[in-house]
Design an enzyme around this catalytic site. Structure first.
Site, PDB file in Angstrom:
ATOM      1  N   ALA A  65       0.815  -1.219   0.000  1.00  0.00           N
ATOM      2  CA  ALA A  65       0.000   0.000   0.000  1.00  0.00           C
ATOM      3  C   ALA A  65       0.848   1.268   0.000  1.00  0.00           C
ATOM      4  CB  ALA A  65      -0.939  -0.006   1.199  1.00  0.00           C
ATOM      5  N   THR A  66       2.050   1.210   0.529  1.00  0.00           N
ATOM      6  CA  THR A  66       2.912   2.394   0.487  1.00  0.00           C
ATOM      7  C   THR A  66       3.175   2.772  -0.964  1.00  0.00           C
ATOM      8  OG1 THR A  66       3.960   1.819   2.581  1.00  0.00           O
ATOM      9  CG2 THR A  66       5.184   3.308   1.132  1.00  0.00           C
TER      10      THR A  66
ATOM     11  N   GLN B 196      -6.909  -0.778   5.410  1.00  0.00           N
ATOM     12  CA  GLN B 196      -7.462  -1.352   6.638  1.00  0.00           C
ATOM     13  C   GLN B 196      -8.915  -1.798   6.469  1.00  0.00           C
ATOM     14  OE1 GLN B 196      -5.956  -2.042   9.516  1.00  0.00           O
ATOM     15  NE2 GLN B 196      -4.016  -0.983   9.265  1.00  0.00           N
TER      16      GLN B 196
ATOM     17  N   SER C  73      -3.427  -3.722   0.519  1.00  0.00           N
ATOM     18  CA  SER C  73      -2.198  -4.467   0.773  1.00  0.00           C
ATOM     19  C   SER C  73      -2.544  -5.863   1.281  1.00  0.00           C
ATOM     20  CB  SER C  73      -1.382  -3.712   1.830  1.00  0.00           C
ATOM     21  OG  SER C  73      -0.174  -4.386   2.094  1.00  0.00           O
ATOM     22  N   ALA C  74      -1.779  -6.864   0.856  1.00  0.00           N
ATOM     23  CA  ALA C  74      -2.110  -8.254   1.211  1.00  0.00           C
ATOM     24  C   ALA C  74      -1.868  -8.560   2.694  1.00  0.00           C
ATOM     25  CB  ALA C  74      -1.314  -9.220   0.332  1.00  0.00           C
TER      26      ALA C  74
ATOM     27  N   THR D   8       8.979  -7.345 -12.741  1.00  0.00           N
ATOM     28  CA  THR D   8       8.435  -8.701 -12.820  1.00  0.00           C
ATOM     29  C   THR D   8       7.384  -8.912 -11.740  1.00  0.00           C
ATOM     30  OG1 THR D   8      10.528  -9.478 -13.696  1.00  0.00           O
ATOM     31  CG2 THR D   8       9.075 -11.148 -12.738  1.00  0.00           C
TER      32      THR D   8
ATOM     33  N   CYS E 254       8.221   7.028  22.457  1.00  0.00           N
ATOM     34  CA  CYS E 254       9.514   7.144  23.116  1.00  0.00           C
ATOM     35  C   CYS E 254      10.573   6.290  22.450  1.00  0.00           C
ATOM     36  CB  CYS E 254       9.403   6.758  24.585  1.00  0.00           C
ATOM     37  SG  CYS E 254       8.341   7.899  25.475  1.00  0.00           S
TER      38      CYS E 254
HETATM   39  C1  LIG Z   1      -0.198  -0.741   6.622  1.00  0.00           C
HETATM   40  C2  LIG Z   1      -0.761   0.440   5.971  1.00  0.00           C
HETATM   41  C3  LIG Z   1      -0.130   1.044   4.877  1.00  0.00           C
HETATM   42  C4  LIG Z   1       1.187   0.545   4.344  1.00  0.00           C
HETATM   43  O1  LIG Z   1       1.013  -0.686   3.703  1.00  0.00           O
HETATM   44  P1  LIG Z   1       2.284  -1.537   3.253  1.00  0.00           P
HETATM   45  O2  LIG Z   1       1.685  -2.602   2.385  1.00  0.00           O
HETATM   46  O3  LIG Z   1       2.875  -2.079   4.496  1.00  0.00           O
HETATM   47  O4  LIG Z   1       3.196  -0.655   2.500  1.00  0.00           O
HETATM   48  C5  LIG Z   1      -0.741   2.124   4.298  1.00  0.00           C
HETATM   49  N1  LIG Z   1      -1.904   2.609   4.753  1.00  0.00           N
HETATM   50  C6  LIG Z   1      -2.538   2.062   5.802  1.00  0.00           C
HETATM   51  C7  LIG Z   1      -3.837   2.632   6.254  1.00  0.00           C
HETATM   52  C8  LIG Z   1      -1.994   0.965   6.441  1.00  0.00           C
HETATM   53  O5  LIG Z   1      -2.612   0.438   7.489  1.00  0.00           O
END
Ligand SMILES: *Cc1c(COP(=O)(O)O)cnc(C)c1O
Length: 406
Positions: free
Chosen positions: A75-76, A183, A203-204, A244, A330
């Site tokens: 997702a990033t 999410q 994201s998987a 790929t 922290c």
């Molecule tokens: C975990 C998360 C991401 C990042 O996803 P990755 O697949 O780890 O890069 C982005 N947005 C939200 C809301 C997430 O919870």
């Protein structure tokens, strides 16, 4: 209590791979290991067929066609491709973008990056429950606005944004709408048509699939969304994402989502009841606890709660073996507490004392009771050492105390 017992209540950070997902993936490491872009032999064709099936299945799960799914590394990357890609493609239309303060860093940071490159970004405020004001959104959209990016479900507090209403506003104003649904996909209904979404990230690994694979939905009609790629190379994924394809990962992603959909209603009812039980335990045993986020519109698995007079990191240290997240930072370079909670107007003290419990498919009532008991014991122990807690118990309003000696 058995202190060496381990419990995983951090599913919003990542999930274990479901054994059924792993089973589906294994052949694609062994026999069917071909490159999906190899056109001249059956190894390639078999791999391509598998990714095409996965594409169709993932598309169908969100009301899209397979041709609208672009596979990424997570997702990033999807968020970066959506935001950088749309901003750059439509730069001639305008250079104004809209998001909100509780987004994931994978949305906020590409936005910040674009700001340095000459774009203007409006970051909408949220209210005390993490909700945006739809009128404020409407008012923020200008003739030079090209993209609105607002997440579906928040990763820290679980608050759900009214995506269909946001989509309708964006449609009416003629601006593109991206949502980070990492999410929510697989957990609550998602339909890009009904919700008026143009770009959607998932994201998987947040849904019991493997890490390192994700997708971006890119609308192909009404309107046809075009993106400037951020990865250049062999022209895979219709030129939008060269590289790929991660065939086993993609197969696993599709299987993971199929399982989530098949079990979604029963899973969320069960997990929601467990989460409510955990929350009830805290509210019954302790005073001065505050649930963060919107308890009406919230992911079933999420409980973000502040234990006043207790520092989150110290609390976690007192809960060895229990995997949760704290809104206290922290451990990081900054001493800033969670920016998400601060965006809600939660004070630094309470933000520092927040803990996120995120339950999962395999969570049990027994685990909930164990985690509740351990947490309550740790909170009680820490509060016994807190002079502030003692003063509060004596009815002294801490806000009126004149502190000296600074
Ligand atoms: C975990 C998360 C991401 C990042 O996803 P990755 O697949 O780890 O890069 C982005 N947005 C939200 C809301 C997430 O919870």
């Amino acid at each position: 209590m058995n202190e060496s017992r381990r419990v995983y209540f951090d599913h919003q950070a990542t999930c274990p791979v479901d054994p059924r997902v792993l089973e589906a993936m294994l052949p694609f490491f062994r026999e069917t290991f071909g490159n999906a872009a190899s056109r001249s032999h059956s190894y390639g064709w078999d791999a391509e067929r598998a990714t095409d099936q996965a594409r169709e299945s993932i598309g169908a799960a969100i009301g899209a066609s397979g041709r609208e799914i672009v596979f990424t590394s997570g997702a990033t990357e999807s968020n970066n491709l959506a935001i950088l890609g749309a901003a750059r493609m439509y730069r001639d239309k305008g250079k104004h973008l809209i998001t909100c303060g509780t987004e994931h860093k994978a949305v906020l940071d590409p936005m910040k990056f674009l700001e340095h490159e000459g774009w203007e970004v409006t970051v909408l405020d949220v209210d005390g429950l993490g909700r945006i004001d739809l009128d404020a959104l409407r008012a923020a959209i200008r003739p030079d606005t090209t993209l609105v990016s607002l997440m579906h479900a928040n990763n820290e507090i679980g608050t759900l944004h009214p995506i269909a209403k946001i989509g309708a506003i964006c449609k009416e104003k003629g601006v593109l709408f991206h949502t980070d649904a990492t999410q929510s996909v697989g957990k609550v209904p998602v339909d890009v048509e009904a919700m008026g979404v143009d770009l959607l990230s998932a994201s998987a690994h947040k849904i019991y699939g493997p890490k390192g694979v994700g997708m971006l939905y890119v609308r192909r009609r009404a309107p046809r969304v075009r993106l400037d790629p951020i990865m250049h190379g062999g022209g895979h994924e219709r030129g939008l994402r060269s590289g790929t394809l991660n065939v086993p990962g993609i197969v696993g992603f599709a299987r993971a989502l199929e399982l989530c959909l098949a079990e979604r209603d029963s899973d969320s009812a069960r997990v929601g009841a467990l989460r409510d039980r955990l929350q009830r335990r805290f509210e019954e045993a302790l005073t001065h606890v505050h649930v963060n986020g919107d308890q009406e519109n919230r992911l079933a698995a999420n409980l973000n709660i502040s234990f006043e007079f207790v520092e989150g990191e110290s609390l976690l240290m007192g809960m060895e073996g229990i995997a949760v997240s704290s809104g206290s930072a922290c451990t990081s370079a900054s001493l800033e507490p969670s920016y998400v909670l601060r965006a809600l107007g939660v004070g630094d003290e309470l933000a520092h004392s927040s803990v996120r419990f995120s339950l999962g498919r395999a969570s049990t009532e027994d685990e909930v009771d164990y985690v509740a008991a351990r947490t309550i014991a740790a909170v009680t122990r820490l509060r016994e050492m807190s002079p502030l807690y003692e003063m509060a118990l004596e009815g002294i309003d801490l806000k009126t105390v004149q502190w000296t000696g600074h």
